[in-house]
Write an enzyme that holds these catalytic residues in place. Structure first.
Site, PDB file in Angstrom:
ATOM      1  N   ARG A  79       0.841  -1.199   0.000  1.00 42.66           N
ATOM      2  CA  ARG A  79       0.000   0.000   0.000  1.00 42.66           C
ATOM      3  C   ARG A  79       0.875   1.248   0.000  1.00 42.66           C
ATOM      4  NH1 ARG A  79      -1.689   2.011   4.638  1.00 42.66           N
ATOM      5  NH2 ARG A  79      -2.160   0.003   5.572  1.00 42.66           N
ATOM      6  N   TYR A 110     -15.908  17.308 -16.063  1.00 41.32           N
ATOM      7  CA  TYR A 110     -16.282  15.935 -15.769  1.00 41.32           C
ATOM      8  C   TYR A 110     -17.305  15.978 -14.627  1.00 41.32           C
ATOM      9  CZ  TYR A 110     -15.956  10.974 -14.840  1.00 41.32           C
ATOM     10  OH  TYR A 110     -16.266   9.656 -14.669  1.00 41.32           O
ATOM     11  N   ASP A 128      -7.101  19.106 -14.685  1.00 39.01           N
ATOM     12  CA  ASP A 128      -7.465  17.763 -15.118  1.00 39.01           C
ATOM     13  C   ASP A 128      -7.024  17.678 -16.584  1.00 39.01           C
ATOM     14  OD1 ASP A 128      -8.710  15.503 -16.158  1.00 39.01           O
ATOM     15  OD2 ASP A 128     -10.546  15.749 -14.979  1.00 39.01           O
ATOM     16  N   LYS A 152      -8.041   6.449 -19.208  1.00 34.51           N
ATOM     17  CA  LYS A 152      -8.347   6.870 -20.576  1.00 34.51           C
ATOM     18  C   LYS A 152      -7.132   6.681 -21.484  1.00 34.51           C
ATOM     19  CE  LYS A 152     -12.156   7.833 -18.446  1.00 34.51           C
ATOM     20  NZ  LYS A 152     -12.452   9.104 -17.838  1.00 34.51           N
TER      21      LYS A 152
HETATM   22  C1  LIG Z   1     -12.920   9.628 -16.697  1.00 31.35           C
HETATM   23  C2  LIG Z   1     -12.586  10.994 -16.235  1.00 31.35           C
HETATM   24  C3  LIG Z   1     -12.419  11.272 -14.870  1.00 31.35           C
HETATM   25  C4  LIG Z   1     -12.639  10.235 -13.792  1.00 31.35           C
HETATM   26  O1  LIG Z   1     -11.692   9.219 -13.843  1.00 31.35           O
HETATM   27  P1  LIG Z   1     -11.985   7.685 -13.369  1.00 31.35           P
HETATM   28  O2  LIG Z   1     -10.733   6.993 -13.758  1.00 31.35           O
HETATM   29  O3  LIG Z   1     -13.205   7.226 -14.091  1.00 31.35           O
HETATM   30  O4  LIG Z   1     -12.212   7.734 -11.907  1.00 31.35           O
HETATM   31  C5  LIG Z   1     -12.059  12.568 -14.514  1.00 31.35           C
HETATM   32  N1  LIG Z   1     -11.895  13.535 -15.438  1.00 31.35           N
HETATM   33  C6  LIG Z   1     -12.061  13.297 -16.756  1.00 31.35           C
HETATM   34  C7  LIG Z   1     -11.864  14.418 -17.726  1.00 31.35           C
HETATM   35  C8  LIG Z   1     -12.407  12.021 -17.197  1.00 31.35           C
HETATM   36  O5  LIG Z   1     -12.571  11.802 -18.497  1.00 31.35           O
END
Ligand SMILES: *Cc1c(COP(=O)(O)O)cnc(C)c1O
Length: 373
Positions: free
Chosen positions: A47, A99, A171, A196
């Site tokens: 962890r 998001y 982000d 992603k």
């Molecule tokens: C998918 C996504 C998230 C969240 O991420 P997870 O891996 O699903 O928790 C946050 N910001 C953006 C722009 C995303 O496309």
């Protein structure tokens, strides 16, 4: 080293045991201790740290030009850790188009812990300035935004934040460091849903934070990561590290496809609007050109003539775009966003969000041509 080389080099583990070229996966949760109490290899318990996660964290930090990388079990776990580093009573400024779960996380979970937020159109710098409160501690940017592809001027927001001593986080999931490097533009923290483009194959859930400088903030976030334990497993870390090796190639090719698809759809009589920062008609095209040095990304959204029913029907006619949420994989996806986000979401009813994959662009355009007939 250029980013393509870094991506390969930084995900290579030196394996003294067997000389394996590709990293082994260390499933062990615990690591041997010496009689003097030390740990010969620096690992104690999984962890806290393990070889696969450490390799991934160092690689992501290098790609984003940051000092410290922290890997999490999802993008939302990464965002949660950042919000947990704030104090009760702190205020966050977030974009009105983002998001969806990020703003919901603040109101539904962190509201109870005393965090508040103001949501603004971040393309309007005056609106951003007037949202500032004496307790504003964090500016959260998402650019390109989800799902309307608004472009926020990262450098301008960073300067506003610096002026009041607040932090700025971006982000960077949709752009990836291949296209845009926020830490070079004055930002303190970058967040990724590595689910992603980093993973790239829609088969691993994970997230990351990259901090520009090593210090109080990075130490605090590292402590939160270790104590709360929302970390990726060794196998997940290995999958994301493998994805990184082809990140540059995939993102560039998918971006090229998206640009061509946006051009095609932009002149189609059945399409009301195309939201893509690469189009000269995009309201923030100039800012996109200034900060998206590697290209405009592989995400776009379109507003179809008609209502939600027309838009939903179109998703059924497209054969090469699977109707599903998420993005950033090699396969093209399409999604009616409003019905996912809920009735109080500000997303237009007739909007479809498209994640453009690696298929041949002529096939993709033909698919739209036939579906729109
Ligand atoms: C998918 C996504 C998230 C969240 O991420 P997870 O891996 O699903 O928790 C946050 N910001 C953006 C722009 C995303 O496309």
């Amino acid at each position: 080293m250029k980013i393509e080389t870094l991506a390969i080099q930084s995900t290579q583990m030196h394996d003294a045991n067997a000389g394996a070229v590709i990293s082994p996966i260390y499933l062990s949760t615990t690591f041997e201790r010496e009689t003097d109490g030390s740990y010969a290899h620096g690992y104690i318990y999984s962890r806290a740290d393990n070889p696969n996660r450490q390799l991934l964290e160092k690689s992501i930090a290098l790609l984003e030009n940051g000092a410290v990388g922290l890997a999490f079990a999802s993008g939302m776990a990464a965002t949660t850790a950042l919000f947990q580093s704030l104090k009760s009573g702190d205020h966050i400024i977030t974009p009105d188009d983002a998001y969806y779960a990020t703003n919901v996380l603040i109101t539904e979970v962190f509201g109870q812990w005393g965090l508040s937020m103001t949501t603004v159109d971040m393309t309007d710098l005056e609106a951003v300035k007037s949202a500032i409160q004496p307790n504003t501690k964090l500016f959260w940017i998402e650019t390109p935004s989800n799902p309307q592809l608004k472009i926020t001027d990262i450098q301008a927001i960073s300067e506003i934040a610096k002026g009041i001593g607040a932090l700025v986080a971006v982000d960077n999931t949709w752009a990836t460091p291949i296209l845009q490097r926020p830490l070079d533009l004055g930002v303190d923290i970058v967040m990724h849903s590595t689910t992603k483009y980093f993973g790239g194959h829609s088969d691993v859930l994970s997230g990351a934070l990259i901090i520009k400088e090593e210090g109080e903030l990075s130490n605090k976030l590292r402590t939160i990561q270790k104590l709360t334990g929302g970390v990726p497993s060794p196998f997940e870390s290995w999958l994301v590290a493998r994805g990184i090796k082809t990140l540059a190639l995939r993102v560039k090719a998918q971006t090229e496809n998206a640009g061509k698809l946006a051009d095609f759809l932009n002149t189609h009589p059945q399409i009301e609007a195309v939201h893509y920062p690469g189009l000269a008609t995009h309201p923030q095209h100039v800012i996109a050109k200034k900060q998206m040095l590697g290209g405009f990304g592989a995400m776009l959204s379109v507003q179809v003539k008609g209502d939600a029913t027309n838009a939903m029907a179109l998703t059924g006619k497209l054969k090469l775009f699977t109707t599903a949420t998420s993005l950033g994989g090699v396969e093209s996806l399409i999604e009616h966003r409003k019905s996912v986000e809920g009735t109080d979401s500000p997303t237009p009813d007739n909007l479809l969000r498209v994640s453009v994959g690696l298929e041949n662009i002529e096939d993709l355009i033909d698919d739209w041509k036939i579906a729109l007939e």
